[in-house]
Design an enzyme around this catalytic site. Structure first.
Site, PDB file in Angstrom:
ATOM      1  N   LEU A  35       0.855  -1.200   0.000  1.00 25.61           N
ATOM      2  CA  LEU A  35       0.000   0.000   0.000  1.00 25.61           C
ATOM      3  C   LEU A  35       0.881   1.237   0.000  1.00 25.61           C
ATOM      4  O   LEU A  35       1.788   1.348   0.827  1.00 25.61           O
ATOM      5  CB  LEU A  35      -0.893  -0.024   1.248  1.00 25.61           C
ATOM      6  CG  LEU A  35      -1.807   1.160   1.518  1.00 25.61           C
ATOM      7  CD1 LEU A  35      -3.036   0.700   2.322  1.00 25.61           C
ATOM      8  CD2 LEU A  35      -1.104   2.286   2.283  1.00 25.61           C
ATOM      9  N   ASP A  38       1.301   8.966   0.942  1.00 19.06           N
ATOM     10  CA  ASP A  38       1.839  10.292   0.648  1.00 19.06           C
ATOM     11  C   ASP A  38       3.164  10.323  -0.119  1.00 19.06           C
ATOM     12  O   ASP A  38       4.104   9.603   0.236  1.00 19.06           O
ATOM     13  CB  ASP A  38       2.132  11.050   1.958  1.00 19.06           C
ATOM     14  CG  ASP A  38       1.056  10.886   2.995  1.00 19.06           C
ATOM     15  OD1 ASP A  38       0.024  10.269   2.711  1.00 19.06           O
ATOM     16  OD2 ASP A  38       1.258  11.386   4.123  1.00 19.06           O
ATOM     17  N   GLN A  54       5.346   7.040   0.900  1.00 17.46           N
ATOM     18  CA  GLN A  54       4.978   6.110   1.963  1.00 17.46           C
ATOM     19  C   GLN A  54       4.629   4.753   1.339  1.00 17.46           C
ATOM     20  O   GLN A  54       3.919   4.699   0.326  1.00 17.46           O
ATOM     21  CB  GLN A  54       3.750   6.639   2.729  1.00 17.46           C
ATOM     22  CG  GLN A  54       4.032   7.871   3.552  1.00 17.46           C
ATOM     23  CD  GLN A  54       4.625   7.517   4.901  1.00 17.46           C
ATOM     24  OE1 GLN A  54       3.943   7.008   5.783  1.00 17.46           O
ATOM     25  NE2 GLN A  54       5.909   7.772   5.055  1.00 17.46           N
ATOM     26  N   TYR A  97       6.961   7.839   9.218  1.00 21.40           N
ATOM     27  CA  TYR A  97       5.867   8.629   8.659  1.00 21.40           C
ATOM     28  C   TYR A  97       6.403   9.707   7.716  1.00 21.40           C
ATOM     29  O   TYR A  97       7.611   9.839   7.510  1.00 21.40           O
ATOM     30  CB  TYR A  97       5.033   9.228   9.797  1.00 21.40           C
ATOM     31  CG  TYR A  97       3.983   8.288  10.346  1.00 21.40           C
ATOM     32  CD1 TYR A  97       4.015   6.916  10.096  1.00 21.40           C
ATOM     33  CD2 TYR A  97       2.925   8.781  11.117  1.00 21.40           C
ATOM     34  CE1 TYR A  97       3.030   6.069  10.581  1.00 21.40           C
ATOM     35  CE2 TYR A  97       1.932   7.933  11.613  1.00 21.40           C
ATOM     36  CZ  TYR A  97       1.990   6.585  11.349  1.00 21.40           C
ATOM     37  OH  TYR A  97       1.008   5.760  11.840  1.00 21.40           O
ATOM     38  N   SER A  98       5.480  10.510   7.219  1.00 23.58           N
ATOM     39  CA  SER A  98       5.821  11.442   6.138  1.00 23.58           C
ATOM     40  C   SER A  98       6.823  12.513   6.530  1.00 23.58           C
ATOM     41  O   SER A  98       6.947  12.880   7.697  1.00 23.58           O
ATOM     42  CB  SER A  98       4.552  12.101   5.613  1.00 23.58           C
ATOM     43  OG  SER A  98       3.853  11.171   4.838  1.00 23.58           O
ATOM     44  N   ASP A 158       4.809  15.164   9.979  1.00 22.46           N
ATOM     45  CA  ASP A 158       4.961  15.589   8.587  1.00 22.46           C
ATOM     46  C   ASP A 158       5.719  16.920   8.449  1.00 22.46           C
ATOM     47  O   ASP A 158       5.212  17.883   7.861  1.00 22.46           O
ATOM     48  CB  ASP A 158       3.590  15.684   7.870  1.00 22.46           C
ATOM     49  CG  ASP A 158       2.697  14.471   8.126  1.00 22.46           C
ATOM     50  OD1 ASP A 158       3.252  13.381   8.399  1.00 22.46           O
ATOM     51  OD2 ASP A 158       1.471  14.610   8.076  1.00 22.46           O
ATOM     52  N   GLU A 211      -2.763  17.627   8.394  1.00 25.97           N
ATOM     53  CA  GLU A 211      -1.668  16.741   8.002  1.00 25.97           C
ATOM     54  C   GLU A 211      -0.894  17.380   6.844  1.00 25.97           C
ATOM     55  O   GLU A 211      -1.422  18.204   6.103  1.00 25.97           O
ATOM     56  CB  GLU A 211      -2.227  15.376   7.585  1.00 25.97           C
ATOM     57  CG  GLU A 211      -2.868  14.631   8.750  1.00 25.97           C
ATOM     58  CD  GLU A 211      -3.183  13.169   8.449  1.00 25.97           C
ATOM     59  OE1 GLU A 211      -2.801  12.302   9.253  1.00 25.97           O
ATOM     60  OE2 GLU A 211      -3.821  12.894   7.419  1.00 25.97           O
TER      61      GLU A 211
END
Ligand code: FRU
Length: 476
Positions: A35, A38, A54, A97-98, A158, A211
């Site tokens: 999957l 971003d 991601q 994470y981003s 982020d 976000e």
């Protein structure tokens, strides 16, 4: 065995390219398995663009967040995407994470959110730099912010770097303790990053979390891009579960505020979220995630082992406080054969290739409604322009699989309407009125067939333009 075996994962990607399944897109970045979400770390070093995103390589659920990495010089030929950053330690064990990318000493550096949860599910988000090495992996380096500051929840993520007067800053999305979203600014000061506090805007109570913020400057104007969660749906906007858009205006880091116009969505389709801008000199190139959080059962490719795509690159222009998005010129290099259209009629039918671009200009004359139908055997998606309400409706309710329903948004057209419609195997991007509005969405036709385009209207419209067959991206 290690949970993330880079060698094995990279090999599996290689073996599965080019894509085989008829739902796999040919000119949108996506992965053969897992999957993606971003776009991350978008940068240019020399003549090479670096694109991270991601990726959960282990399944089609929002877990095991890693970063994949690919490079391109022309947005057509790409290096085979590789696993580049993955959870390894106490700080990022629950996800890398981003974040963003930047150039330092001729290397690509990234700044990302380390996500870590304790036994009580309490999150500690730390912000950490890393450097891309020649083996394709990001070497994890200094943590610059250890956790969310007082007054804010652990939804603190982020980071996205920008410069003002030669000093580096980053903007980062956060949730206040009263559960409203906002963005904080940090400034580099020697080896420290100092929290300057919230960038004040007129949107004080605008969703429960922002976000993926990003500050992009156009001369002396700035836009703050962000993806607010929790806006209420309206007749012509905010129709997805979460939004992605911007405010544009002036910014002062002395008073820590933005003087800005209204929040506009960057895209009005079903499947667009968490966009990020790649800075290439004066060129601002936007990529979005084609997908939507918390709507997982709307995407049948999950049953085939993969989910989601990135949009095509779009060039942004700021005119009178409004962003115009145009498909990057490079995409023209995908054009193969073309068919010219110059007709005045109330019904026109054209068969499209598997991948196509329709560049059409309509003279509305007396017609009040123009209907573009993408017909896939006994399924169809409609794009309807209604002159009386000056709006477009995208209607997927006659598709059998995937997300359905409608999206409705304003498009102003008095005498002429132009659109550029890119139709990939499942990914569709439509640019209206020279990019004043864009709508990005998926359709999942059951059969492996080429769609037919039917243009119909209540009275004769003049249609002029070209339909191109498009080729596919190449992975080396
Ligand atoms: C947006 C987002 C980011 C987060 C990332 C995790 O889609 O939720 O806020 O960093 O995805 O994959």
């Amino acid at each position: 065995m290690e949970k993330f075996d880079k060698k094995e994962i990279d090999l599996k990607v290689k073996e599965n390219l080019p894509f085989k399944h008829h739902w796999h897109n040919q000119f949108h970045l996506e992965m053969p398995f897992g999957l993606i979400n971003d776009p991350n770390g978008l940068t240019k070093l020399g003549d090479t663009y670096h694109i991270f995103f991601q990726w959960n390589p282990l399944g089609v659920v929002h877990k095991n967040k890693c970063w994949a990495h690919t490079t391109t010089k022309d947005f057509i030929n790409y290096t085979t995407p590789e696993l580049s950053l993955y959870p390894t330690d106490i700080h990022d064990k629950d996800g890398c994470y981003s974040g963003c990318g930047t150039i330092e000493n001729n290397s690509i550096r990234v700044l990302y959110t380390c996500n870590s949860k304790d036994e009580n599910n309490v999150r500690t988000p730390a912000q950490r730099f890393g450097t891309l090495q020649s083996d394709g992996l990001v070497k994890k380096e200094e943590i610059v912010v250890e956790k969310n500051p007082a007054g804010y929840t652990a939804h603190f993520r982020d980071p996205n770097l920008f410069e003002v007067h030669g000093v580096r800053h980053f903007v980062i999305g956060v949730q206040r303790e009263n559960e409203t979203g906002t963005a904080l600014i940090y400034r580099e000061d020697g080896n420290n990053w100092k929290n300057l506090g919230e960038l004040k805007t007129d949107y004080k109570n605008f969703g429960f979390m922002w976000e993926c913020p990003g500050l992009v400057n156009f001369g002396d104007e700035w836009i703050l891009i962000f993806s607010p969660q929790g806006l209420k749906e309206e007749e012509y906007q905010y129709q997805n579960i979460y939004q992605a858009g911007y405010i544009a205006g002036k910014m002062s880091l002395d008073s820590m505020e933005m003087f800005h116009g209204k929040f506009y969505e960057l895209d009005k389709g079903f499947d667009f979220y968490a966009p990020q801008v790649l800075h290439d000199g004066n060129r601002k190139i936007l990529f979005g995630w084609m997908g939507m959080p918390d709507k997982d059962d709307e995407y049948p490719t999950g049953d085939e082992g993969w989910k989601f795509s990135l949009t095509m690159p779009r060039d942004l222009e700021l005119k009178k406080g409004k962003i115009y998005s145009k498909p990057a010129d490079e995409i023209k290099k995908l054009r193969k054969s073309s068919v010219d259209i110059k007709e005045k009629s109330s019904e026109i039918k054209k068969s499209l290739n598997k991948c196509s671009e329709s560049d059409l200009n309509f003279k509305l004359n007396d017609s009040k409604k123009i209907n573009l139908t993408l017909k896939y055997s006994d399924e169809q998606t409609e794009i309807i322009f209604d002159k009386m309400t000056q709006s477009v409706t995208i209607d997927r309710s006659k598709m059998k699989l995937g997300g359905k329903g409608q999206r409705k948004f304003k498009v102003y057209a008095d005498e002429e309407l132009n659109l550029k419609m890119f139709v990939d195997r499942t990914a569709i991007e439509i640019f209206f009125q020279d990019g004043e509005e864009v709508a990005t969405f998926f359709v999942f036709p059951k059969e492996d067939i080429e769609p037919e385009l039917i243009i119909s209207s209540d009275s004769a419209v003049g249609v002029e333009g070209k339909i191109y067959e498009l080729g596919r991206f190449n992975f080396e």
